[in-house]
Structure formats: C-alpha cells, structure tokens
Design an enzyme around this catalytic site. Structure first.
Site, short mmCIF file in Angstrom:
data_model
loop_
_atom_site.label_atom_id
_atom_site.label_comp_id
_atom_site.label_asym_id
_atom_site.label_seq_id
_atom_site.Cartn_x
_atom_site.Cartn_y
_atom_site.Cartn_z
N SER A 199 0.83 -1.19 0.00
CA SER A 199 0.00 0.00 0.00
C SER A 199 0.88 1.26 0.00
CB SER A 199 -0.95 -0.04 1.19
OG SER A 199 -1.99 0.88 1.07
N ASP A 396 -8.11 -5.72 -5.98
CA ASP A 396 -7.93 -4.47 -5.22
C ASP A 396 -8.22 -3.28 -6.11
OD1 ASP A 396 -7.11 -2.69 -3.17
OD2 ASP A 396 -5.11 -2.57 -4.05
N CYS A 399 -5.18 0.44 -4.77
CA CYS A 399 -3.84 0.47 -5.40
C CYS A 399 -3.82 -0.64 -6.43
CB CYS A 399 -2.74 0.27 -4.37
SG CYS A 399 -2.61 1.59 -3.14
N HIS A 453 -6.46 -6.30 -1.62
CA HIS A 453 -5.34 -5.42 -1.26
C HIS A 453 -4.25 -6.16 -0.47
CE1 HIS A 453 -3.65 -1.41 -0.75
NE2 HIS A 453 -3.59 -1.57 0.56
N GLU A 454 -4.66 -6.96 0.50
CA GLU A 454 -3.72 -7.69 1.35
C GLU A 454 -3.45 -9.06 0.74
OE1 GLU A 454 -5.04 -7.66 5.44
OE2 GLU A 454 -5.62 -5.56 5.34
#
Length: 479
Positions: A199, A396, A399, A453-454
């Site tokens: 991120s 995601d 980003c 995202h993760e």
C-alpha cells in the site's frame, strides 16, 4: 548515559534491575544491558551507545508464535526524544542461525504493521472469525527471521512524540531502529536483508531502501557510525508509488477490470476529462515545484474529482471489489485481541493498540506526501542490483494492478526497454494458476489472481513462494 541511569532508577522502583554481563563489543561501545521485572513480566533493557537508542523488550511471550523452539521478542526501541517505536520479531522456523532477515511495513500512511502480522503473513492468524489466533502454515517466518515495525510514532503500539510528516523524514528513524536491533541481536548483522511492504509502502519501500544504501556508503566513507544493512530484496504489493499514473488507473480499472465494470462508458469519458483537465495538471505542478502547498492541492483536487466519487460509485469495498462496501474484508478480529489487557501485558506493550490513527496520517497530508512520486527512488534501488518485485492482487481497487503495472513499466534501469515490451506470462504455484508476471534481470511484476489489497491474506501459498524467491535473490518464476 544520564538518561539510562535515570530510567534504571525508575525501573528499580517498579521492580528489580540487575546488571547483565556485557560482551567485549558492548564494553568497547559502552552499550548498557540490564533486566527488569514489572507486574510479573520480565524485560530486557538495552541502550545502544552509537545511536542513543534504547530498547525494552519481552522474550518469548507465548503470543502468536507457539512453534516449539522458535524464539520471539516484542517491545520498544527509543529512536528519539520520547519516541518509542514498537517492534515484534520472530525467528525463522527453519534454520534461524543462517536464515535471512526481513522487515515488514504496512502503509497508510499511519497504519500498523500488526495488520500484516495478524492478517497476512505472520506466524499466526484468525480463521473464520475466531477470537483467538492459530498457527499460520504460510507465515513468512517459515523461511526468514521476521521483524514487524509500527512506524511512525503514534501508530499501532508505538507512542510518544511524532515528528514525522513525510516518507523522507520517516526513513532515518527506521534506520536507527535497525541499528539498535543489530546492536542487541548482533547475530543478525551481515545477514541478507529484505524489505517487504504494501500500500503506502510504494512510498516507504523505495525511500527506506535508498536511504539504507546511502547510509551504507556513508559508513564506508567513515562519515556515519553504524552497521551496514545488506539489502538484497525489496517487495511491494499493491503499492502507491506515483499519483499521476495511479489516479488515471482508478478510472481505467473502474471501467475495464476483469471482474465487473464499476462505471459506464459515459462515466469513463467524463472521469477521463476530469483527470486530464484537473487532476493530472495539479499533480504535475506538485512534481515540478515540489512545494507542500502544490502537492497538498494535487491530493485534494484528485480526490475530489477522481478518487472520492469513483470509490462511492457503487456498493464495493475499495480493498476488494468482490465484496460489498458495508462488509469490509478481511475481518478485524485481531484488533480486539491486541486490545486485550492480558495480551498487552504479555507482549510488553505500553499503550492501547491503534490500527490506523488519524494524527500521523494528518501530518503526511499536511506536506502533500501522498502526491509525491517515488519512481525515481525505486529506479535507483533496482539499478543498484537489489532484487525487486512489484505485485498486486487483481481485485484491489485502491492500489490496483493497472496502476502498479504502469509504475513497473516506468522504472528506469538497464532492462527497462526489454521489461516494458515483454508480455505477461502465466505464473503458477506447484502447477496451479496463480497470476501473470514478467521479469527482466533483477526486476519483476506480478498480477495475483483472486486477491484483494492484502495479497498474503487471500493467496498465502502464492505469497510465501514469491517471498522465498526474491529473498533468494531470484527473479520470480513458476513452479
């Protein structure tokens, strides 16, 4: 020295302080080491003479890593006046005496690395909403000794005075922490060293890596006292690197991602007009002038015209467009766990856990740090020979992989032309499809299928394979 004696006196009131034997190196540098017991918990206290940093930590709390024979340490580094930076270190489960050392930083700016530890790649995780953690078989400490750091001050368990207002001002404090860590745990000096982040790590990773290398040069020249950091790998997933490229990617991804369009063709055209007329010129003004006011203005203009309205254009979670906005995923189970008084006591924490507090974020916002590009620093790191990977989960939004690929294809290094022109190829893990990638020399890009995202949360086996490959100084490859 006076500070240490004063603190030792305070500790003696609370418990008992015993002088610990010093190694020859400690004696030469006048480092100080002692032990203290408070409320039934034993702490090691260490003062690093070279940097003035002070450490206080708990050994083998029994929290999170319960694999027999694997040591862990958690506590604080004093990296400045009233600046107490939280760390949690886990030995490698395999060959810890020879395994490399890696750090993990979450982004924000101003979010805790306990997110990565408990939700992504640490020794334990929470399964199916459980209130207590269980062992994570895909933990990054399967392969490397792992150091998780809450920075800047005020984030997570870190507490005290926060003077950091940008990525550039954050780097020296992180370097100081690593120096103190090496002084206390000298067996990890000279190990292969990796930086892993996500991120806002698109800012942190390139800047921290470049700063570490600059300090190495200064140490060689004798102008700085310290231990060189043998940086060999940099991995950044779903990073925020460059506002000009990545605000445009918000529009492109919203219209043309591989799951479902979030906006119509007419909306796409309208947003692109706004981007070209307002956002891109504002960002360019930030890049040209470098002033805080221009960069803060760029952030405000692009959020108002692009990021804000797009993120609210449908019922989706910006960290995983497959999920509804009212049910963010992964769950926040770990936060309650880290706010439990018994856990706080066991690990040696001295403050209430805050995942992403506003105050540190606001300091970064005041300098327009978000809008500043770190492609130049990233290019320098890649050009220096550090094995570097930019990777992104393809679900995601915040980003997204469109933007990350655009950044990767803008990195300036000896293989840049070949990299930009190279097509993406299938990436597999034990023969199973996991994504698409390309590599030229020491630089790789990877799009990860079915991940938000993760990335390590969604695709833990993929993440561990990727981590091991770059920590072996290899461009990523299919298995």
């Amino acid at each position: 020295m006076q500070l240490f004696l004063f603190l030792a006196a305070l500790l003696a009131v609370a418990g008992r302080v015993n002088a610990a034997p010093l190694s020859e190196k400690d004696s030469q540098l006048h480092n100080k080491r002692s032990f203290v017991e408070r409320d039934g918990v034993n702490y090691t206290v260490f003062e690093h003479a070279a940097t003035g940093a002070r450490m206080e930590f708990v050994t083998n709390s029994g929290i999170c890593e319960t694999t027999k024979g694997v040591n862990q340490y958690s506590g604080y580094f004093s990296v400045g006046s009233n600046m107490n930076m939280w760390f949690w270190f886990f030995e490698a489960r395999n060959n810890p005496t020879t395994a490399p050392l890696a750090t993990w930083f979450n982004g924000g700016p101003g979010c805790s690395s306990m997110i990565g530890l408990f939700q992504e790649n640490g020794p334990c995780h929470f399964v199916d909403g459980s209130s207590t953690p269980s062992l994570n078989q895909y933990s990054f400490n399967n392969y490397a000794n792992m150091l998780y750091i809450d920075q800047p001050i005020g984030v997570g368990f870190s507490y005290g005075t926060d003077s950091v207002d940008s990525t550039v001002t954050a780097a020296p404090y992180v370097w100081k922490l690593i120096q103190a860590f090496f002084a206390q745990f000298s067996q990890y000096e000279n190990r292969d060293f990796g930086i892993m982040t996500e991120s806002y790590g698109g800012h942190y990773g390139p800047e921290f890596a470049e700063y570490f290398q600059q300090q190495n040069t200064a140490i060689s020249q004798g102008s700085v006292q310290g231990e060189k950091i043998n940086l060999i790998a940099l991995g950044i997933n779903n990073g925020w690197f460059d506002a000009k490229l990545q605000y445009k990617a918000y529009v492109d991804f919203s219209y043309n991602n591989t799951y479902s369009p979030l906006i119509s063709a007419s909306q796409y055209k309208s947003y692109m007009n706004s981007y070209n007329s307002n956002c891109a010129p504002a960002v360019q003004s930030c890049y040209s002038s470098g002033s805080n006011s221009a960069c803060e203005n760029a952030e405000n203009v692009c959020y108002q015209d692009i990021e804000g309205p797009l993120s609210e254009s449908g019922n989706f979670d910006v960290y995983d467009i497959r999920e509804p906005s009212n049910d963010p995923y992964p769950p926040e189970t770990y936060v309650n766990y880290l706010q439990s008084s018994s856990v706080v006591k066991a690990i040696g924490a001295q403050t209430t856990y805050q995942e992403c507090p506003n105050a540190p974020y606001n300091k970064f916002e005041s300098t327009g740090d978000d809008s500043r590009s770190f492609i130049s620093q990233l290019s320098d790191v890649v050009s220096s020979g550090v094995t570097t990977l930019l990777w992104a989960g393809d679900a995601d939004w915040i980003c997204n992989w469109f933007g990350v690929q655009a950044v990767a294809e803008s990195v300036n290094y000896s293989g840049a032309s070949a990299f930009k022109n190279k097509a993406l190829a299938p990436y597999t893990v034990n023969g199973a499809s996991a994504g698409t990638f390309k590599s030229v020399n020491n630089f790789s890009f990877l799009r990860v299928f079915g991940a938000g995202h993760e990335v390590p949360y969604y695709q833990p086996a993929v993440a561990l394979q990727v981590f091991e490959q770059i920590m072996q100084r290899k461009s990523i490859y299919s298995t």
